[in-house]
Design an enzyme around this catalytic site. Structure first.
Site, PDB file in Angstrom:
ATOM      1  N   LYS A   1       0.893  -1.171   0.000  1.00  0.00           N
ATOM      2  CA  LYS A   1       0.000   0.000   0.000  1.00  0.00           C
ATOM      3  C   LYS A   1       0.933   1.222   0.000  1.00  0.00           C
ATOM      4  CE  LYS A   1      -1.580   3.075   1.951  1.00  0.00           C
ATOM      5  NZ  LYS A   1      -1.304   4.474   1.476  1.00  0.00           N
TER       6      LYS A   1
ATOM      7  N   ARG B   1       0.474   9.808  -2.659  1.00  0.00           N
ATOM      8  CA  ARG B   1       1.005  11.012  -3.309  1.00  0.00           C
ATOM      9  C   ARG B   1       1.821  10.687  -4.561  1.00  0.00           C
ATOM     10  NH1 ARG B   1      -0.796  13.146   0.913  1.00  0.00           N
ATOM     11  NH2 ARG B   1       0.267  13.347   2.900  1.00  0.00           N
TER      12      ARG B   1
ATOM     13  N   SER C   1       5.292   8.720   9.224  1.00  0.00           N
ATOM     14  CA  SER C   1       5.410   9.615  10.378  1.00  0.00           C
ATOM     15  C   SER C   1       5.140   8.855  11.687  1.00  0.00           C
ATOM     16  CB  SER C   1       4.448  10.785  10.215  1.00  0.00           C
ATOM     17  OG  SER C   1       3.132  10.292  10.099  1.00  0.00           O
TER      18      SER C   1
ATOM     19  N   CYS D   1      14.139  11.134   5.873  1.00  0.00           N
ATOM     20  CA  CYS D   1      14.140  10.803   7.304  1.00  0.00           C
ATOM     21  C   CYS D   1      15.551  10.822   7.858  1.00  0.00           C
ATOM     22  CB  CYS D   1      13.504   9.447   7.532  1.00  0.00           C
ATOM     23  SG  CYS D   1      14.511   8.125   6.888  1.00  0.00           S
TER      24      CYS D   1
ATOM     25  N   GLU E   1       9.513  17.644  13.738  1.00  0.00           N
ATOM     26  CA  GLU E   1      10.104  17.369  12.428  1.00  0.00           C
ATOM     27  C   GLU E   1       9.491  18.366  11.434  1.00  0.00           C
ATOM     28  OE1 GLU E   1       8.884  13.618  10.573  1.00  0.00           O
ATOM     29  OE2 GLU E   1      10.927  13.371   9.845  1.00  0.00           O
TER      30      GLU E   1
HETATM   31  P1  NAD Z   1       2.652   9.513   6.540  1.00  0.00           P
HETATM   32  O1  NAD Z   1       2.748   8.949   7.911  1.00  0.00           O
HETATM   33  O2  NAD Z   1       1.739  10.667   6.315  1.00  0.00           O
HETATM   34  O3  NAD Z   1       2.189   8.382   5.513  1.00  0.00           O
HETATM   35  C1  NAD Z   1       2.848   7.146   5.417  1.00  0.00           C
HETATM   36  C2  NAD Z   1       1.860   6.100   4.959  1.00  0.00           C
HETATM   37  O4  NAD Z   1       0.812   5.978   5.931  1.00  0.00           O
HETATM   38  C3  NAD Z   1       1.192   6.403   3.629  1.00  0.00           C
HETATM   39  O5  NAD Z   1       1.101   5.234   2.870  1.00  0.00           O
HETATM   40  C4  NAD Z   1      -0.185   6.916   4.040  1.00  0.00           C
HETATM   41  O6  NAD Z   1      -1.175   6.640   3.091  1.00  0.00           O
HETATM   42  C5  NAD Z   1      -0.455   6.146   5.318  1.00  0.00           C
HETATM   43  N1  NAD Z   1      -1.326   6.894   6.254  1.00  0.00           N
HETATM   44  C6  NAD Z   1      -1.439   8.242   6.361  1.00  0.00           C
HETATM   45  N2  NAD Z   1      -2.315   8.545   7.327  1.00  0.00           N
HETATM   46  C7  NAD Z   1      -2.768   7.389   7.839  1.00  0.00           C
HETATM   47  C8  NAD Z   1      -3.689   7.061   8.894  1.00  0.00           C
HETATM   48  N3  NAD Z   1      -4.318   8.001   9.588  1.00  0.00           N
HETATM   49  N4  NAD Z   1      -3.904   5.767   9.164  1.00  0.00           N
HETATM   50  C9  NAD Z   1      -3.261   4.810   8.479  1.00  0.00           C
HETATM   51  N5  NAD Z   1      -2.375   5.058   7.473  1.00  0.00           N
HETATM   52  C10 NAD Z   1      -2.128   6.332   7.160  1.00  0.00           C
HETATM   53  O7  NAD Z   1       4.157   9.881   6.088  1.00  0.00           O
HETATM   54  P2  NAD Z   1       4.632  10.601   4.764  1.00  0.00           P
HETATM   55  O8  NAD Z   1       4.268  12.045   4.837  1.00  0.00           O
HETATM   56  O9  NAD Z   1       4.236   9.831   3.564  1.00  0.00           O
HETATM   57  O10 NAD Z   1       6.219  10.440   4.926  1.00  0.00           O
HETATM   58  C11 NAD Z   1       7.005  11.307   5.680  1.00  0.00           C
HETATM   59  C12 NAD Z   1       7.310  10.741   7.057  1.00  0.00           C
HETATM   60  O11 NAD Z   1       7.922   9.477   6.930  1.00  0.00           O
HETATM   61  C13 NAD Z   1       8.297  11.586   7.840  1.00  0.00           C
HETATM   62  O12 NAD Z   1       7.887  11.630   9.172  1.00  0.00           O
HETATM   63  C14 NAD Z   1       9.598  10.823   7.717  1.00  0.00           C
HETATM   64  O13 NAD Z   1      10.538  11.053   8.746  1.00  0.00           O
HETATM   65  C15 NAD Z   1       9.103   9.430   7.736  1.00  0.00           C
HETATM   66  N6  NAD Z   1      10.072   8.505   7.166  1.00  0.00           N
HETATM   67  C16 NAD Z   1      10.728   7.673   8.025  1.00  0.00           C
HETATM   68  C17 NAD Z   1      11.669   6.794   7.537  1.00  0.00           C
HETATM   69  C18 NAD Z   1      12.395   5.866   8.469  1.00  0.00           C
HETATM   70  O14 NAD Z   1      13.004   4.914   7.988  1.00  0.00           O
HETATM   71  N7  NAD Z   1      12.374   6.080   9.765  1.00  0.00           N
HETATM   72  C19 NAD Z   1      11.930   6.748   6.168  1.00  0.00           C
HETATM   73  C20 NAD Z   1      11.232   7.600   5.322  1.00  0.00           C
HETATM   74  C21 NAD Z   1      10.288   8.468   5.836  1.00  0.00           C
END
Ligand code: NAD
Length: 499
Positions: free
Chosen positions: A173, A177, A226, A281, A384
């Site tokens: 999944k 975006r 996140s 990240c 962040e």
């Molecule tokens: P996000 O948390 O908004 O979304 C990530 C995924 O979760 C997407 O597939 C989205 O559709 C899904 N999602 C969003 N809201 C949801 C909800 N309420 N319930 C269930 N699923 C939901 O993150 P993003 O904006 O796509 O990515 C950026 C974030 O990811 C930043 O915080 C970054 O630090 C983090 N990140 C972490 C790593 C790591 O390895 N630690 C790597 C890359 C990105």
């Protein structure tokens, strides 16, 4: 308007829920496609196809499964330009950076070619009279992963390559975006010889994620995104009996010791702080120079470098340092946080507000910002930002600097810049953060090591890729077998102890 699809059981399938999300071109601000958001029925259809296909795939010997990965590497290289262009168009990052996104995923696929070795079990000959004992690493069955927008090629590959080579089926999944590259990857893997139903891409939002979390067939869930969502998925997935690993947000500190090569440190900070518009990240978002004199020298070196950063669309070629951020909402959030920094008393020494790019006025571009005199209580330090904003926190001693990084709730990556081996060793030993760089600003481990943060950056026990991924995507079964005729001598009623 292009309508994207799901990829279920080897075919592009139109969405039936009636719900869609807009996919933007962040450079122009235009909606370039709409992506379907799956409902429960669509997710169940994919899970059923995965469940039907998985046993036959698990029965394929590991060498042959690895060969599919070999072929997949060739196809990724063949289509590198196409993948990078699709990735940049939806994400906004530059073409060289988009290729890096694909290559860092491809390297994990290469690592997975070693599956026959990694899947070998253990064997003890003659553990007792006529008794042999051995362990097997068996696939889990149907597994799933939920990925973020910022690495739409790399992170899906970090998950599905080890899952699949271990003999599992995988439901991806991806982020709503930038879903095009994940769909292309699924097609390529089938072209490489993967049977239908083993990798499926189901697009969606929270509803699709919840359908995964509450489905009994799904054995494991991987998540990157996140921290609040990571915590939700970890808690819900575990409560539903699944194996779960969730990787969350970050606030990565780079400590600059007085003896550091200041030009090297400034160059490193500019690349690590502003590359990919800060949407990594592992981006460095906090610089911690030790001592005011170090801070003054660092700021003096940083200002011209930050002011000289070239911001533009990926179509402008290699001569762009970073592109737009992903959405108008992301841009608004960055601008809001920058304003809190000013309001709370930080000194904005490079002001990227009111950045304007002629011909791209509706794009989601954010100018480069550099703050000095940031303190622990400020929102720009606590949260962040995920944008091209670097905060400088002045520490008066090494102990204060390391303490800052240790006290922060996130623990993904960190770095120290110094010429002092003793300080570097001490830092690496004491710091409570998962990935540490010594004179390396973005210490992302290579494919054959493992990737993972500590504290609020990671929930679970096993890291991504490297040997941990083979543990995460298999379960161990241990067999004790006896072949002499002793079992005819009557039952044993005490717990067996090997003679
Ligand atoms: P996000 O948390 O908004 O979304 C990530 C995924 O979760 C997407 O597939 C989205 O559709 C899904 N999602 C969003 N809201 C949801 C909800 N309420 N319930 C269930 N699923 C939901 O993150 P993003 O904006 O796509 O990515 C950026 C974030 O990811 C930043 O915080 C970054 O630090 C983090 N990140 C972490 C790593 C790591 O390895 N630690 C790597 C890359 C990105």
């Amino acid at each position: 308007m292009q309508e994207l699809s799901h990829y279920i059981n080897g075919a592009h399938v139109k969405g039936t829920s009636g719900r869609f999300a807009d996919v933007f071109n962040p450079a122009t601000g235009e909606v370039q496609a709409k992506v379907p958001l799956a409902n429960d029925a669509e997710m169940e259809q994919a899970i059923a196809a995965a469940q039907a296909a998985q046993p036959a795939w698990a029965a394929v010997n590991p060498q042959r499964r690895a060969r599919v990965m070999m072929k997949f590497v060739d196809l990724l290289n063949r289509d590198m330009d196409k993948l990078a262009e699709a990735l940049s168009r939806e994400h906004g990052k530059t073409i060289p950076d988009a290729k890096g996104d694909v290559v860092r995923g491809l390297e994990v696929v290469e690592f997975c070619i070693g599956a026959p070795h990694h899947l070998k079990g253990e064997f003890t000959d003659s553990a007792g009279p006529g008794i042999d004992m051995y362990s097997m690493k068996q696939p889990l069955g149907v597994t799933a992963g939920i990925t973020p927008f910022n690495f739409p090629a790399m992170i899906p590959m970090w998950m599905f390559a080890p899952a699949i080579v271990c003999g599992n089926a995988f439901i991806l999944k991806p982020s709503e975006r930038d879903p095009s590259v994940p769909l292309m990857l699924a097609e390529l893997l089938e072209e490489a010889g993967l049977p239908k139903g083993i990798l499926q891409v189901v697009n969606g939002d929270k509803a699709a994620v919840d359908a995964i979390l509450h489905n009994d067939v799904i054995q494991s869930v991987g998540f990157v995104g996140s921290t609040p969502i990571a915590e939700y998925i970890y808690a819900t997935g575990c409560a539903n009996g699944k194996r779960v690993q969730c990787f969350g947000g970050a606030k990565n500190h780079m400590i600059i010791m007085p003896d550091a090569d200041m030009d090297q440190a400034a160059d490193a900070l500019v690349g690590a702080g502003y590359g990919a518009a800060g949407e990594r990240c592992m981006a460095i978002s906090v610089a911690v120079p030790v001592g005011d004199e170090t801070a003054d020298r660092l700021i003096e070196k940083l200002i011209p470098r930050v002011e000289a950063l070239k911001v533009g669309p990926y179509t402008a070629g290699d001569d762009v340092d970073y592109g737009p951020v992903v959405t108008a909402a992301a841009k608004a959030n960055i601008e809001r946080l920058v304003q809190t920094g000013i309001d709370q008393g930080a000194k904005l020494v490079v002001d990227g507000r009111n950045f304007n790019l002629q011909g791209y006025e509706d794009g989601f571009f954010v100018g480069a910002h550099l703050f000095d005199n940031v303190t622990k209580d400020m929102d720009i330090y606590k949260h962040e930002i995920f944008g091209p904003v670097l905060s400088t926190v002045r520490a008066q001693s090494y102990e204060e600097a390391i303490g800052l990084a240790m006290d922060h709730e996130y623990g993904n990556g960190t770095a120290i810049f110094t010429r002092d081996g003793d300080a570097a060793r001490d830092f690496a030993n004491r710091i409570n953060i998962g990935m540490v760089g010594v004179n390396v600003p973005i210490p992302v481990p290579l494919a054959y090591h493992t990737f993972g943060g500590w504290k609020k950056s990671m929930f679970g026990d096993l890291n991504q890729h490297g040997p941990d991924s083979f543990k995460f995507y298999t379960r161990t079964k241990t067999v004790t077998s006896r072949w002499p005729s002793g079992i005819k001598e009557g039952g044993e009623f005490s717990i067996p102890v090997m003679e």
